[in-house]
Design a protein around this motif. Sequence first.
Motif, mmCIF file in Angstrom:
data_model
loop_
_atom_site.group_PDB
_atom_site.id
_atom_site.type_symbol
_atom_site.label_atom_id
_atom_site.label_comp_id
_atom_site.label_asym_id
_atom_site.label_seq_id
_atom_site.Cartn_x
_atom_site.Cartn_y
_atom_site.Cartn_z
ATOM 1 N N TRP A 72 -9.740 -2.184 3.442
ATOM 2 C CA TRP A 72 -8.544 -2.474 4.245
ATOM 3 C C TRP A 72 -8.736 -1.909 5.657
ATOM 4 O O TRP A 72 -8.450 -2.576 6.650
ATOM 5 C CB TRP A 72 -7.317 -1.820 3.616
ATOM 6 N N PHE A 117 -9.168 1.384 -0.171
ATOM 7 C CA PHE A 117 -8.606 1.295 1.185
ATOM 8 C C PHE A 117 -9.693 1.258 2.249
ATOM 9 O O PHE A 117 -9.422 0.843 3.392
ATOM 10 C CB PHE A 117 -7.642 2.459 1.466
ATOM 11 N N TRP A 153 0.827 -1.211 0.000
ATOM 12 C CA TRP A 153 0.000 0.000 0.000
ATOM 13 C C TRP A 153 0.862 1.262 0.000
ATOM 14 O O TRP A 153 0.594 2.199 -0.767
ATOM 15 C CB TRP A 153 -0.949 0.005 1.198
ATOM 16 N N GLN A 177 -3.216 6.327 6.630
ATOM 17 C CA GLN A 177 -3.437 6.005 5.216
ATOM 18 C C GLN A 177 -4.820 6.464 4.759
ATOM 19 O O GLN A 177 -4.989 6.950 3.636
ATOM 20 C CB GLN A 177 -3.283 4.499 4.982
#
Length: 400
Positions: free
Chosen positions: A287, A284, A261, A301
Amino acid sequence: EPQAIGSHSLLLSQSSQWSITSTVRWFNCRLISCTSPQYRYSNARPIEASVSTVRGKAMHTVVQYALWVKQHLQKEEERENQAARDFDEIPEVWKVLERHLDPEQDPSLVIRSVYGKCLTDLMNLDSDWITKNLGRIFPKNQALQELRAAAWEGYVTSYPADTHVFTILREEYSQAIERLGMPTHETQYLSEFDQLLPKHLIQLYWNGELELGAPDLLLESFFEKAPELYRECFMRNFGWLLSHNQSEVTPELLERLQRLWEWRIGMIYSSSASAIPTSELKTFGLWFTSGKFENKWASAQLMEVLKLSKDVNDDRNVLCYLEKIAFSIPREAIKCLGLIADGSRAKWLIYGEQESSRAILSTSLQSGDEETRKAAIELINRLLARNYADFRNLLPNGVA
């Protein structure tokens, strides 16, 4: 009385021996026929036709017969005393495979696709034979590229990818990546099989058999050549696997995924392209909500994604998960909520998940960190300016 099938007739009863012998002989006759280069089956792709034509079924049956023989031979011996088995034990299979691998004898794409589809089984039957004949199954001769493509299409429909096969097929994976998105008169068909390639790469990376920085840069080449749709599929499926994995995810796997990532984010930042590939970034959300990563890393992130794409997949669950972890990382949670409030779906999301939004704001207001409290007050004022009056009572003394 029919001739016995090699030495393996002893494994069969007299009646079943006659039946299998006759069937294989008849299949072999059918395999020999219809082998002109013009032979096609309707408009189906070769691997599709292989399961619906006599010749295709015959070739699949040859491989299944070999597996059946190997299984019964293994039952006859003690495992610790088993000798290595290969095609020398089943010469009738070896002869068929050798003959139909010769394009002069059989130029059929349907038959060639079966070699790719059954590559893992053939590897298990005789790995030396496969290694020796890999260049014939996937010929490099320009005049035989249709046969090579048919074998690859057959192989790529097999899932999951086999580790040992991947080791010897890296060049074919590399060639398949080079062909991604290539204009061709059969694009409508090839794209269907191209979409299977990311699934192989996902599994190989998940299992640690494919890595960033490998000498052939296989993964890097995929992201360079693949259309955005395939890159999105690649990253989204990792999120799905993380969310649905019932067993414990190892630290090694998490580190590998974090490295992937961070590399992708870095490549997107350094890209000179005018358009940011937002669909890849938005994945994401899956995730993040998997809960498998350390909260500070995951929230950092998420902030990068929201800054670049203004949106994220699975946004309702993202907001709910932010509420869940706000007690442990209130500063990061309020920053993420602020970015969501500035996003393209803010109005629907803030009202639709008002309880989660209020909980994050309330937790941030109660934080012992002055910066976090100020960020929460500032966000509430921004929401009030946009007519989100329901958040007014969260302010100290209700004063904006």
